[in-house]
Write an enzyme that holds these catalytic residues in place. Sequence first.
Site, mmCIF file in Angstrom:
data_model
loop_
_atom_site.group_PDB
_atom_site.id
_atom_site.type_symbol
_atom_site.label_atom_id
_atom_site.label_comp_id
_atom_site.label_asym_id
_atom_site.label_seq_id
_atom_site.Cartn_x
_atom_site.Cartn_y
_atom_site.Cartn_z
ATOM 1 C CG ASP A 1 50.105 98.840 81.974
ATOM 2 O OD1 ASP A 1 51.154 98.191 81.832
ATOM 3 O OD2 ASP A 1 50.029 100.072 81.846
ATOM 4 C CG ASP B 1 55.307 101.829 84.473
ATOM 5 O OD1 ASP B 1 55.802 102.475 85.413
ATOM 6 O OD2 ASP B 1 55.713 100.706 84.122
#
Length: 225
Positions: free
Chosen positions: A17, A19
């Site tokens: 991922d 952020d």
Amino acid sequence: MPPQFPDQKQYAAFLFDMDGTILSSKAAAERVWGHWAERHGLDPVRFLPTMHGKRGVDTIRQLGLPGIDPVLEADKITQAEIDDVDGVVAIPGAVSFLAALPPDRWAIVTSSTKALALRRLDAAGLPVPRFMVTGDDVTIGKPNPQCYILGAEVLGVRPAECLVFEDVEAGVQAGEAAGAGVMVITAAGHKHDFGNRPSIDDYTTISPAIRGDGLMIVRRPQIIG
């Protein structure tokens, strides 16, 4: 029982991922979304913890606000986030960790649009990977596993052969539903209960090891004394 750190398990690929996982954008995202929430009569304190890790259009659609076009609003928010990258920085150790990986063995799998992902990666001084799955590439976002299934597919491996790096519950659920292993990164400070899942604060305490057959292992340095 403490979570078992997967330092002996071998993986064909790593899926990250973005952020909160390889870069910190929480302050910038909450500035933009906080202003949006106030304009629409929402309590930012209660709302902001619910929007991390999901596609903007899904977050807005789930609110069911009358007279709101989720696609149009999400586009406006994305542009505001592209314009505001103040304070977006790499998670400690992420640059060197990613640099140590074979470029064909890792991908970013993010709920952000591609334009926003590229903007934040540049702001954080992180490399643009050879492979990236964004919110533009899926029909339904996290916690649905579609994104991580696609991430494994573009790397030519099965999800079960991957280790997913995540920071919020929606992403953890997506990774596990895809059948991948999950490592939780806690640097962003989200107040989630991840239960008995392996976690690290950042990448300064781990390093990748690539075996002769190309499989990868996450290692922690041995503490002596």
